[in-house]
Design an enzyme around this catalytic site. Structure first.
Site, PDB file in Angstrom:
ATOM      1  N   ASP A 158      78.469 -27.538 -27.662  1.00 17.37           N
ATOM      2  CA  ASP A 158      77.531 -26.429 -27.870  1.00 17.37           C
ATOM      3  C   ASP A 158      77.660 -26.074 -29.349  1.00 17.37           C
ATOM      4  O   ASP A 158      78.056 -26.940 -30.145  1.00 17.37           O
ATOM      5  CB  ASP A 158      77.904 -25.250 -26.941  1.00 17.37           C
ATOM      6  CG  ASP A 158      76.836 -24.183 -26.880  1.00 17.37           C
ATOM      7  OD1 ASP A 158      75.789 -24.399 -26.255  1.00 17.37           O
ATOM      8  OD2 ASP A 158      77.024 -23.098 -27.481  1.00 17.37           O
ATOM      9  N   LYS A 213      80.062 -22.643 -18.606  1.00 13.57           N
ATOM     10  CA  LYS A 213      80.036 -22.520 -20.071  1.00 13.57           C
ATOM     11  C   LYS A 213      81.424 -22.102 -20.534  1.00 13.57           C
ATOM     12  O   LYS A 213      82.147 -21.417 -19.811  1.00 13.57           O
ATOM     13  CB  LYS A 213      79.032 -21.436 -20.497  1.00 13.57           C
ATOM     14  CG  LYS A 213      78.546 -21.609 -21.915  1.00 13.57           C
ATOM     15  CD  LYS A 213      77.415 -22.615 -21.974  1.00 13.57           C
ATOM     16  CE  LYS A 213      76.915 -22.845 -23.376  1.00 13.57           C
ATOM     17  NZ  LYS A 213      75.672 -23.644 -23.391  1.00 13.57           N
TER      18      LYS A 213
END
Ligand code: NAD
Length: 408
Positions: free
Chosen positions: A143, A103
């Site tokens: 995201d 991430k």
């Protein structure tokens, strides 16, 4: 506020105890393989240089290249990024796709940037992390507040730096730029495949099953339409301002047209307006949170009447609420399983890119089905084996897979 990485470590510990995880493997899994913290200087439109801070956390790549989105938000922190990369590892391993967990993020309110500033920041971020990414190493994706257009800039910058094409370095690209057909509805379609399996376990019929869905964006909107097509009775639906409810079932066409025309859910004939909080507590069979995190908390968990919760949003239930629901016997299909159709089709995009293939929407959604069905049934069996809630079962199954590949 709870530290998200501490929460992640508690979940790891819970799973480790249940499955009797080797203590050396447990120690390895307590931290990401690598975390990059980078300075991202950007020449702003007024000539000043602003230096943003960016991160990339690579949790574990035992099952395949690290995979996970890049978030642009003021609240991005190292601990958030580390936790999210851990959960990506769990999600990919739950559905058994050949991807690890990663991430990234930049601390920024991207709505305050001009398009030019946004592009320069996105390209500079890639210039800072490019040595550690690639289709065989780490594959980012969108995201919160990052888009297919931003993915396109990032791919372009990366390919300039390496001096060759590598479309699989990033997913969530526009279709014209190497993105996958079917990605748009993939998350909801995956959720529907999982819900159908659960119906068999519950011995329920779609026509007798009342569903309330919180959120009607990409995930909630597709979920409502696909479940209605399957014959489920969608009785409540909401946007950020509130929802509509009809215990006999909503006419979805009218609702989506009204929302499109007026931007709101008020003024629709034959429905009752409810708040988002009220929607969660309606007398329904299945509740599908598809909007925000932390919606089901210690304050409302005991009032939830749904026997089944399918978590399409990420993190809609707090750990304390989880305990209450589990004591009440609510069957909760956790986010790492329910919404994993999204990352699975991202993995398909990567596969098409690296193998130079192009699948139709139909092919993509057909390939998604056996993956979601198998994952659901494996998590269900694990839940039965250890007599634990499905969330814990998913973590146990995922960590079993990752641990099995770690060599020390
Ligand atoms: P979206 O922005 O398209 O839609 C969000 C929806 O939530 C909108 O209907 C919005 O009106 C509603 N909403 C916003 N604030 C709300 C509030 N306070 N209360 C109730 N509703 C509110 O987002 P999305 O892509 O549909 O994502 C929804 C959730 O699903 C997020 O948690 C996201 O992380 C998760 N998710 C999305 C994907 C994907 O492929 N899009 C994949 C996995 C998980």
């Amino acid at each position: 506020m709870q530290n998200p990485f501490e929460n992640a470590l508690k979940q790891l510990e819970k799973a480790a105890n249940i499955m009797n995880l080797d203590k050396n493997i447990h120690a390895i899994l307590k931290q990401p393989d690598r975390v990059l913290t980078v300075a991202v200087p950007v020449r702003m439109d007024d000539g000043e240089v602003k230096v943003f801070t960016g991160f990339r956390s690579q949790y574990n790549d035992s099952l395949g290249p690290y995979k996970g989105g890049i978030r642009y938000h003021e609240n991005v922190s190292l601990d958030e990024v580390r936790a999210l990369s851990f959960w990506m590892m769990v999600k990919c391993a739950t559905v058994n796709i050949p991807m690890g967990g990663g991430k990234g993020g930049i601390i920024v309110d991207s709505k305050k940037l001009s398009e030019g500033e946004l592009e320069r920041m996105s390209r500079e971020y890639i210039r800072k992390i490019w040595r550690e990414i690639g289709s065989d190493k780490d594959v980012p994706a969108p995201d919160m507040y990052t888009t297919p257009k931003i993915m396109g800039w990032m791919r372009d910058e990366y390919e300039k730096l390496i001096g060759k094409s590598d479309p699989g370095v990033i997913t969530g690209k526009a279709i014209a730029d190497g993105g996958s057909e079917g990605r748009e509805q993939a998350t909801a379609q995956g959720g529907v495949y999982v819900t159908r399996e659960l119906m068999k376990k519950m011995n329920w019929r779609a026509a007798d099953t009342k569903v309330a869905i919180q959120g009607m964006g990409n995930v909630g909107g597709f979920m409502a339409k696909l479940l209605a097509k399957d014959g489920f009775k969608i009785v409540a639906l909401s946007d950020s301002k509130g929802g509509v409810y009809n215990p006999d079932g909503l006419d979805l066409d009218t609702i989506f047209v009204h929302k499109e025309k007026t931007g709101s859910l008020t003024g629709i004939d034959g429905v009752q307006n409810v708040s988002n909080a009220e929607l969660l507590e309606l007398p329904v069979d299945i509740l599908v949170p598809s909007a925000m995190e932390n919606q089901i908390t210690v304050d409302n968990a005991a009032n939830i009447k749904a026997k089944v919760i399918v978590e399409m949003a990420n993190g809609p239930t707090t750990p304390e609420a989880d305990e209450i629901l589990s004591q009440r016997g609510t069957v909760l299909v956790p986010d790492v399983l329910a919404n994993a159709g999204g990352v699975t089709v991202s993995c398909f995009e990567w596969e098409q890119n690296v193998k130079n293939l192009k699948w139709s929407e139909d092919e993509v959604l057909t390939k998604l089905k056996p993956i979601m069905v198998a994952a659901f049934n494996e998590v269900w069996e694990t839940k039965e084996k250890y007599n634990v809630p499905m969330r814990t079962a998913a973590f146990v199954k995922a960590i079993e897979r990752v641990a099995g590949k770690i060599k020390i």
